[in-house]
Every structure is written in C-alpha cells, then in structure tokens.
Design an enzyme around this catalytic site. Structure first.
Site, PDB file in Angstrom:
ATOM      1  CB  VAL A 170      -0.977  -0.040   1.206  1.00  0.00           C
ATOM      2  CG1 VAL A 170      -0.256   0.105   2.512  1.00  0.00           C
ATOM      3  CG2 VAL A 170      -2.058   0.991   1.073  1.00  0.00           C
ATOM      4  CG  HIS A 171       2.158   3.028  -2.991  1.00  0.00           C
ATOM      5  ND1 HIS A 171       1.921   1.710  -3.317  1.00  0.00           N
ATOM      6  CD2 HIS A 171       2.098   3.721  -4.153  1.00  0.00           C
ATOM      7  CE1 HIS A 171       1.731   1.601  -4.618  1.00  0.00           C
ATOM      8  NE2 HIS A 171       1.820   2.814  -5.148  1.00  0.00           N
ATOM      9  CD1 TRP A 172      -1.168   7.194   2.239  1.00  0.00           C
ATOM     10  CD2 TRP A 172      -2.783   8.014   0.936  1.00  0.00           C
ATOM     11  NE1 TRP A 172      -2.342   7.074   2.919  1.00  0.00           N
ATOM     12  CE2 TRP A 172      -3.359   7.567   2.139  1.00  0.00           C
ATOM     13  CE3 TRP A 172      -3.602   8.562  -0.049  1.00  0.00           C
ATOM     14  CZ2 TRP A 172      -4.719   7.669   2.384  1.00  0.00           C
ATOM     15  CZ3 TRP A 172      -4.956   8.659   0.199  1.00  0.00           C
ATOM     16  CH2 TRP A 172      -5.500   8.221   1.406  1.00  0.00           C
TER      17      TRP A 172
END
Length: 168
Positions: free
Chosen positions: A119-121
């Site tokens: 997961v990453h923004w």
C-alpha cells in the site's frame, strides 16, 4: 508529425537487471537516499519520489510494513503514515507553488495499483491550466525538471521539517 519522444535515460532501466523483490521494501534498506529518491524516513513510514511521475514533484508516502491492505496496518503505523502524508502535501505544495494536489491510493490490481502488494499514497502537485496541448493533442507529458533536481529541491524541506523531531 511523428510520435517520437527522445528519452535515452530509459535504456538504463530497460537493460538493468530487474529485482523480484518489492521496491518499497528493497529501496529503504539500501541506505542510498539520493539514488533511490527517498525524501524522508520515519519510524514506520517513508516518503520517496515517484520514478515515473505524472508531474514534477510527484511523490509517494509508504509504510515500511509490506502490507497490501490499508485497514490491516496497526493504528500507530497508520497514524505516522497519515501525518507524513499531511506534511508531504504541504511541503511539495510549497516547493512547487502547487495550486492543488491529486492525492490517491489504488488498493488492489483491479483498482489500478502498479504495486498492489504494498500500500502507498500518491501526492501529485497540480496547477491551473497544467493540462496543455502536449498531453491533450500529442498524448505526451512534458517533464520540465529532472528527478534528481526534484529530489534536490524537496529534500531540504523535509530535512528542515523533521529536524524539529517527529510530529507523531
């Protein structure tokens, strides 16, 4: 008109041996922040430039935990990730005089995640009128600043911000 974009630096990427490991796990272990475009390291998360940006200043805020599901992150890790995201938006906005931002996360391959297992923004600075004739008519994006120059522009802001100590 021919659809040709000259990008000789891509050959290094094309010919390089590809790792089978997750880049979000591998890069922070290397301890080469400028080479890996890492802007800041926190206790459980870090910020780095996107190697294939939508705009100059495009960065990502990433938990250290190799987790595909945001809801599975422990509360303290999510809190640090959220605080780093908030600070990253402010700092990239100041450094590039952004008039807005696209902030997003693609959860899962079906949602468009390029690296679905971690997961990453994404934080992408935007400006009024930044969709000009090149992407609209030429299906070509013009990057006006080299990635290393973007890192050089942003890293001092992160260093100043975090020299006060972590906000979490």
């Amino acid at each position: 008109m021919a659809d040709v974009v000259w990008a000789p630096w891509r050959m290094t990427y094309i010919l390089a041996e590809k790792s089978t490991e997750c880049i979000f796990c591998e890069r922070p272990r290397e301890q080469h922040d400028a080479k890996n475009l890492i802007l800041w390291r926190g206790r459980t998360a870090f910020v780095l430039m996107n190697l294939y940006p939508y705009n100059n200043g495009h960065l990502m805020v990433v938990p250290r935990a190799h987790e595909a599901d945001l809801a599975s992150l422990p509360r303290d890790q999510h809190e640090e990730l959220a605080e780093m995201l908030r600070i990253a938006i402010r700092l990239v906005g100041q450094a590039y005089r952004a008039q807005g931002h696209n902030v997003g996360m693609n959860l899962g391959r079906a949602a468009g995640a390029g690296i679905a297992e971690h997961v990453h923004w994404h934080v992408v600075p935007r400006w009024n009128g930044d969709t000009n004739f090149m992407p609209v008519l030429g299906d070509t994006k013009v990057m006006i600043e080299h990635l290393q120059a973007s890192w050089d522009r942003l890293r001092p802001s992160f260093d100043r911000e975090y020299s006060k100590g972590p906000a979490w």
